[in-house]
Design a protein around this motif. Structure first.
Motif, PDB file in Angstrom:
ATOM      1  N   ALA A 162      -5.102  11.953  -4.505  1.00 10.38           N
ATOM      2  CA  ALA A 162      -5.231  10.804  -3.373  1.00 10.38           C
ATOM      3  C   ALA A 162      -4.462   9.816  -3.593  1.00 10.38           C
ATOM      4  CB  ALA A 162      -6.702  10.821  -3.110  1.00 10.38           C
ATOM      5  N   HIS A 163      -4.448   9.031  -2.548  1.00 11.40           N
ATOM      6  CA  HIS A 163      -3.734   7.794  -2.647  1.00 11.40           C
ATOM      7  C   HIS A 163      -4.466   6.556  -1.941  1.00 11.40           C
ATOM      8  CE1 HIS A 163      -2.127   9.292   1.054  1.00 11.40           C
ATOM      9  NE2 HIS A 163      -1.748   8.082   1.455  1.00 11.40           N
ATOM     10  N   GLY A 164      -3.911   5.198  -2.160  1.00  6.71           N
ATOM     11  CA  GLY A 164      -4.560   4.179  -1.413  1.00  6.71           C
ATOM     12  C   GLY A 164      -3.377   3.125  -1.469  1.00  6.71           C
ATOM     13  N   ARG A 165      -3.933   1.769  -1.213  1.00  6.70           N
ATOM     14  CA  ARG A 165      -3.059   0.550  -1.434  1.00  6.70           C
ATOM     15  C   ARG A 165      -3.657  -0.780  -2.003  1.00  6.70           C
ATOM     16  NH1 ARG A 165      -1.531  -2.561   3.775  1.00  6.70           N
ATOM     17  NH2 ARG A 165      -3.618  -3.797   3.170  1.00  6.70           N
ATOM     18  N   LEU A 220      -6.149  -6.632   2.308  1.00  5.61           N
ATOM     19  CA  LEU A 220      -6.961  -5.540   2.186  1.00  5.61           C
ATOM     20  C   LEU A 220      -6.618  -4.373   1.473  1.00  5.61           C
ATOM     21  CD1 LEU A 220      -8.165  -5.233   6.004  1.00  5.61           C
ATOM     22  CD2 LEU A 220      -9.141  -6.685   4.251  1.00  5.61           C
ATOM     23  N   THR A 221      -7.486  -4.221   0.558  1.00 10.04           N
ATOM     24  CA  THR A 221      -7.463  -2.727  -0.078  1.00 10.04           C
ATOM     25  C   THR A 221      -7.694  -1.693   0.510  1.00 10.04           C
ATOM     26  OG1 THR A 221      -8.114  -3.808  -2.283  1.00 10.04           O
ATOM     27  CG2 THR A 221      -8.460  -1.249  -2.220  1.00 10.04           C
ATOM     28  N   ILE A 222      -6.943  -0.472   0.536  1.00  8.14           N
ATOM     29  CA  ILE A 222      -6.944   0.563   1.311  1.00  8.14           C
ATOM     30  C   ILE A 222      -7.574   1.687   0.279  1.00  8.14           C
ATOM     31  CG2 ILE A 222      -5.963   2.716   2.718  1.00  8.14           C
ATOM     32  CD1 ILE A 222      -4.106   0.637   3.835  1.00  8.14           C
ATOM     33  N   SER A 223      -8.774   2.390   0.541  1.00  7.32           N
ATOM     34  CA  SER A 223      -9.319   3.231  -0.549  1.00  7.32           C
ATOM     35  C   SER A 223      -8.600   4.327  -0.471  1.00  7.32           C
ATOM     36  CB  SER A 223     -10.773   3.254  -0.199  1.00  7.32           C
ATOM     37  OG  SER A 223     -10.930   3.930   1.240  1.00  7.32           O
ATOM     38  N   VAL A 264       9.620   9.951  10.063  1.00  7.12           N
ATOM     39  CA  VAL A 264       9.623   8.993   9.009  1.00  7.12           C
ATOM     40  C   VAL A 264       8.864   7.663   9.584  1.00  7.12           C
ATOM     41  CG1 VAL A 264      10.603   7.401   7.287  1.00  7.12           C
ATOM     42  CG2 VAL A 264      11.654   9.530   7.788  1.00  7.12           C
ATOM     43  N   TYR A 265       7.693   7.452   8.763  1.00  8.38           N
ATOM     44  CA  TYR A 265       6.783   6.321   9.290  1.00  8.38           C
ATOM     45  C   TYR A 265       6.767   5.230   8.373  1.00  8.38           C
ATOM     46  CZ  TYR A 265       5.711  10.337  12.414  1.00  8.38           C
ATOM     47  OH  TYR A 265       5.482  11.359  13.391  1.00  8.38           O
ATOM     48  N   THR A 266       6.288   4.029   8.801  1.00  8.71           N
ATOM     49  CA  THR A 266       5.983   2.874   7.781  1.00  8.71           C
ATOM     50  C   THR A 266       4.581   3.406   7.260  1.00  8.71           C
ATOM     51  OG1 THR A 266       4.462   1.733   9.840  1.00  8.71           O
ATOM     52  CG2 THR A 266       6.960   1.226   9.259  1.00  8.71           C
ATOM     53  N   SER A 267       4.126   2.902   6.149  1.00  6.96           N
ATOM     54  CA  SER A 267       3.038   3.101   5.525  1.00  6.96           C
ATOM     55  C   SER A 267       1.877   2.462   6.475  1.00  6.96           C
ATOM     56  CB  SER A 267       2.908   2.934   4.087  1.00  6.96           C
ATOM     57  OG  SER A 267       3.323   1.573   3.941  1.00  6.96           O
ATOM     58  N   THR A 268       0.562   2.740   6.136  1.00  4.42           N
ATOM     59  CA  THR A 268      -0.460   2.197   6.972  1.00  4.42           C
ATOM     60  C   THR A 268      -0.275   0.650   7.108  1.00  4.42           C
ATOM     61  OG1 THR A 268      -2.094   3.711   6.404  1.00  4.42           O
ATOM     62  CG2 THR A 268      -2.799   1.889   7.117  1.00  4.42           C
ATOM     63  N   GLU A 269      -0.471   0.325   8.495  1.00  4.55           N
ATOM     64  CA  GLU A 269      -0.092  -1.210   8.875  1.00  4.55           C
ATOM     65  C   GLU A 269      -1.654  -1.972   8.728  1.00  4.55           C
ATOM     66  OE1 GLU A 269       2.170  -0.755  12.334  1.00  4.55           O
ATOM     67  OE2 GLU A 269       3.838  -0.161  11.281  1.00  4.55           O
ATOM     68  N   TYR A 270      -2.223  -1.917   7.666  1.00  7.65           N
ATOM     69  CA  TYR A 270      -3.479  -2.708   7.851  1.00  7.65           C
ATOM     70  C   TYR A 270      -3.079  -4.278   7.086  1.00  7.65           C
ATOM     71  CZ  TYR A 270      -6.793   0.784   9.050  1.00  7.65           C
ATOM     72  OH  TYR A 270      -7.484   1.919   9.416  1.00  7.65           O
ATOM     73  N   THR A 285       3.961  -9.927  -4.604  1.00 12.56           N
ATOM     74  CA  THR A 285       3.029  -9.732  -5.750  1.00 12.56           C
ATOM     75  C   THR A 285       2.138  -8.741  -5.217  1.00 12.56           C
ATOM     76  OG1 THR A 285       1.475 -11.302  -4.732  1.00 12.56           O
ATOM     77  CG2 THR A 285       2.994 -12.241  -6.299  1.00 12.56           C
ATOM     78  N   GLY A 286       1.381  -7.681  -6.060  1.00 17.31           N
ATOM     79  CA  GLY A 286       0.699  -6.836  -5.798  1.00 17.31           C
ATOM     80  C   GLY A 286       1.409  -5.496  -4.932  1.00 17.31           C
ATOM     81  N   GLY A 287       0.550  -5.005  -4.186  1.00 13.86           N
ATOM     82  CA  GLY A 287       1.165  -3.868  -3.307  1.00 13.86           C
ATOM     83  C   GLY A 287       1.239  -2.408  -4.146  1.00 13.86           C
ATOM     84  N   ALA A 288       0.654  -2.494  -5.246  1.00 11.54           N
ATOM     85  CA  ALA A 288       0.836  -1.116  -5.777  1.00 11.54           C
ATOM     86  C   ALA A 288       0.229   0.113  -4.684  1.00 11.54           C
ATOM     87  CB  ALA A 288       0.297  -0.884  -7.246  1.00 11.54           C
ATOM     88  N   THR A 289       0.748   1.323  -4.869  1.00 15.08           N
ATOM     89  CA  THR A 289      -0.020   2.523  -4.455  1.00 15.08           C
ATOM     90  C   THR A 289      -0.962   3.147  -5.530  1.00 15.08           C
ATOM     91  OG1 THR A 289       1.774   2.807  -2.899  1.00 15.08           O
ATOM     92  CG2 THR A 289       0.417   4.711  -3.428  1.00 15.08           C
ATOM     93  N   PRO A 290      -1.937   2.917  -5.543  1.00 15.40           N
ATOM     94  CA  PRO A 290      -2.882   3.486  -6.378  1.00 15.40           C
ATOM     95  C   PRO A 290      -2.866   5.035  -5.991  1.00 15.40           C
ATOM     96  CG  PRO A 290      -4.371   2.464  -5.042  1.00 15.40           C
ATOM     97  CD  PRO A 290      -3.004   2.262  -4.627  1.00 15.40           C
ATOM     98  N   VAL A 291      -2.974   6.009  -7.124  1.00 20.89           N
ATOM     99  CA  VAL A 291      -3.119   7.355  -7.116  1.00 20.89           C
ATOM    100  C   VAL A 291      -4.299   7.838  -7.982  1.00 20.89           C
ATOM    101  CG1 VAL A 291      -0.955   8.105  -6.360  1.00 20.89           C
ATOM    102  CG2 VAL A 291      -0.947   7.851  -8.698  1.00 20.89           C
ATOM    103  N   VAL A 292      -4.975   8.831  -7.452  1.00 24.21           N
ATOM    104  CA  VAL A 292      -6.045   9.417  -8.459  1.00 24.21           C
ATOM    105  C   VAL A 292      -5.961  11.023  -8.383  1.00 24.21           C
ATOM    106  CG1 VAL A 292      -7.767   9.314  -6.384  1.00 24.21           C
ATOM    107  CG2 VAL A 292      -8.508   9.483  -8.880  1.00 24.21           C
ATOM    108  N   ASP A 293      -6.396  11.454  -9.568  1.00 21.85           N
ATOM    109  CA  ASP A 293      -6.436  12.759  -9.744  1.00 21.85           C
ATOM    110  C   ASP A 293      -7.806  13.301  -9.038  1.00 21.85           C
ATOM    111  OD1 ASP A 293      -7.655  15.227 -11.179  1.00 21.85           O
ATOM    112  OD2 ASP A 293      -5.664  15.577 -11.756  1.00 21.85           O
ATOM    113  N   GLY A 294      -7.674  14.240  -8.028  1.00 19.19           N
ATOM    114  CA  GLY A 294      -8.557  14.662  -7.317  1.00 19.19           C
ATOM    115  C   GLY A 294      -9.817  15.437  -8.005  1.00 19.19           C
ATOM    116  N   VAL A 295      -9.497  16.004  -9.166  1.00 21.62           N
ATOM    117  CA  VAL A 295     -10.611  16.746  -9.941  1.00 21.62           C
ATOM    118  C   VAL A 295     -11.353  15.637 -10.652  1.00 21.62           C
ATOM    119  CG1 VAL A 295     -10.833  18.078 -12.014  1.00 21.62           C
ATOM    120  CG2 VAL A 295      -9.346  18.873 -10.397  1.00 21.62           C
TER     121      VAL A 295
END
Length: 313
Positions: A295-298, A96-99, A86-92, A124-134
């Motif tokens: 796919a996901h981002g931040r 910053l937005t993570i694409s 188990v890990y922390t999510s990306t520590e940027y 505030t903010g910090g959503a995890t965006p998700v996108v359909d790969g198709v």
């Protein structure tokens, strides 16, 4: 454009699941692994909300959702290990937005599932965006898709304990060079140990893949995150201007070694973010995604956001 454009994750609550609003209720619901697998393939991403899961009860839910929890070996993003795989999510940095990206899509093998857990929601903010790969693939201009058809070549420069980016010890979770070589021999990668104690790894990977069950073709590479033109971090972009490409912590080209035009990776980055759906976090929420179909981002955030992640094959 596909009808996938109106897709969003399925939200599951105690009411919709017909179980108690407790971690035990959620554990009961997800114990039917065949049902969860069918739901995940059909819906692509599932949000579990309102079950009051915390750090102490996380394993009881995680174990049936991730039947074979994997280590984050050969991962390129900075994160900390906080439990049994188990890990922390990306520590940027939080501003910053993570694409958008599929986890370990640059690697020889990748997890089929990711599970995110909100140990502490952001202010505030910090959503995890998700996108359909198709949808992401279909949103790209035909010339971009054609240019990437032959695949991409990733290069990592991993230092030996002091330097820019990640060390090879952190990346492969070992201090033994022999262990690293055994791992890399099974990945079709090329590598060389550098005089300064670092390691250079080069690997050619596809730009798209097909889902093993549905057959759907999806955009599946991290060219924009490895290309200096698409970096959102000013310091990283400046670094790319100072250092030659072959010395950057990571870089990318087309599979034949030719450079990828800056406008191509910027389009890839922007189209993915434009098509994404935000999953806003509340403490105790979980998000399970099919790592090929989605796919996901931040998004940027303020406050003490703490999202944990684990993965499974």
């Amino acid at each position: 454009m596909s009808q996938q454009h109106d897709w969003r994750p399925l939200e599951i609550t105690p009411e919709s699941a017909g179980v108690a609003a407790t971690p035990a209720g959620l554990a009961e619901f997800v114990s039917d692994r065949e049902r969860i697998s069918e739901m995940l393939i059909r819906e692509k991403a599932l949000v579990f909300r309102g079950f009051r899961v915390d750090d102490g009860t996380l394993d009881s839910v995680m174990d049936p959702l991730l039947p074979n929890r994997l280590a984050y070996v050969h991962g390129n993003s900075p994160r900390s290990k906080v439990g049994s795989n188990v890990y922390t999510s990306t520590e940027y940095p939080s501003e910053l937005t993570i694409s958008m990206h599929n986890e370990l899509s640059y690697a020889y093998a990748w997890p089929s599932r990711l599970l995110f857990f909100a140990a502490h929601e952001p202010t505030t903010g910090g959503a995890t965006p998700v996108v359909d790969g198709v949808t992401w693939l279909e949103s790209l201009a035909p010339e971009v898709r054609e240019a990437f058809a032959g695949g991409v070549r990733y290069t990592q420069n991993l230092h030996g304990g002091a330097g820019l980016g990640k060390s090879w010890q952190d990346t492969f979770e070992t201090d033994d060079r022999a262990d690293v070589e055994v791992f890399l021999k099974g990945t079709e990668a090329e590598w060389e140990w550098l005089p300064d104690g670092g390691l250079r790894v080069t690997q050619v990977r596809p730009s798209t893949v097909r889902h093993p069950v549905t057959g759907a073709e999806v955009w599946f590479n991290q060219s924009d995150q490895w290309h200096p033109a698409a970096l959102g971090d000013d310091m990283a972009a400046e670094l790319a201007q100072i250092l030659p490409e072959e010395e950057l912590p990571q870089s990318v080209r087309f599979a034949d070694g030719s450079p990828i035009p800056a406008e191509y990776v910027i389009e890839v980055r922007d189209k993915g973010l434009e098509a994404a759906v935000d999953v806003d976090w509340r403490t105790g929420d979980l998000l399970l995604i099919d790592n090929v179909l989605v796919a996901h981002g931040r998004r940027p955030f303020t406050g003490p956001r703490r999202i944990l992640v684990a993965m499974s094959d």
